[in-house]
Scaffold this motif. Sequence first.
Motif, PDB file in Angstrom:
ATOM      1  N   UNK A  48       0.829  -1.205   0.000  1.00  0.00           N
ATOM      2  CA  UNK A  48       0.000   0.000   0.000  1.00  0.00           C
ATOM      3  C   UNK A  48       0.862   1.254   0.000  1.00  0.00           C
ATOM      4  N   UNK A  49       1.936   1.243   0.766  1.00  0.00           N
ATOM      5  CA  UNK A  49       2.841   2.397   0.807  1.00  0.00           C
ATOM      6  C   UNK A  49       3.465   2.632  -0.572  1.00  0.00           C
ATOM      7  N   UNK A  50       3.911   1.574  -1.211  1.00  0.00           N
ATOM      8  CA  UNK A  50       4.515   1.713  -2.537  1.00  0.00           C
ATOM      9  C   UNK A  50       3.491   2.183  -3.562  1.00  0.00           C
ATOM     10  N   UNK A  51       2.272   1.653  -3.488  1.00  0.00           N
ATOM     11  CA  UNK A  51       1.214   2.056  -4.418  1.00  0.00           C
ATOM     12  C   UNK A  51       0.868   3.521  -4.213  1.00  0.00           C
ATOM     13  N   UNK A  52       0.776   3.963  -2.979  1.00  0.00           N
ATOM     14  CA  UNK A  52       0.494   5.375  -2.706  1.00  0.00           C
ATOM     15  C   UNK A  52       1.590   6.270  -3.281  1.00  0.00           C
ATOM     16  N   UNK A  53       2.836   5.834  -3.147  1.00  0.00           N
ATOM     17  CA  UNK A  53       3.955   6.616  -3.679  1.00  0.00           C
ATOM     18  C   UNK A  53       3.880   6.701  -5.211  1.00  0.00           C
ATOM     19  N   UNK A  54       3.541   5.575  -5.875  1.00  0.00           N
ATOM     20  CA  UNK A  54       3.395   5.584  -7.329  1.00  0.00           C
ATOM     21  C   UNK A  54       2.233   6.477  -7.755  1.00  0.00           C
ATOM     22  N   UNK A  55       1.106   6.375  -7.045  1.00  0.00           N
ATOM     23  CA  UNK A  55      -0.056   7.200  -7.377  1.00  0.00           C
ATOM     24  C   UNK A  55       0.242   8.687  -7.189  1.00  0.00           C
TER      25      UNK A  55
END
Length: 81
Positions: A48-55
């Motif tokens: 989730x942290x990585x996805x938030x950073x990509x988004x």
Amino acid sequence: MSGEKIMNGVSYAGAGVSVVSGLTLTEWGIVVGIVTALLTFAANIVYTHRKDRRDRHLLELQERLIYRDVAAPGQAREIEQ
């Protein structure tokens, strides 16, 4: 290391072995289930942290494109072609 520290370590190791050997198959199933749930929870947090950073990065890029189109519409069309 002093003899007292070694004896404390051996005592704790013996206690750990006796607890582990006293678990039934059902209790082991519970322990494995809890560990699996905790690992899944940790993996989900990382993902989730990585996805938030990509988004967030994607949103910044989209905002730059929108700003560029508004600031200089003629130039943006030339670049796209």
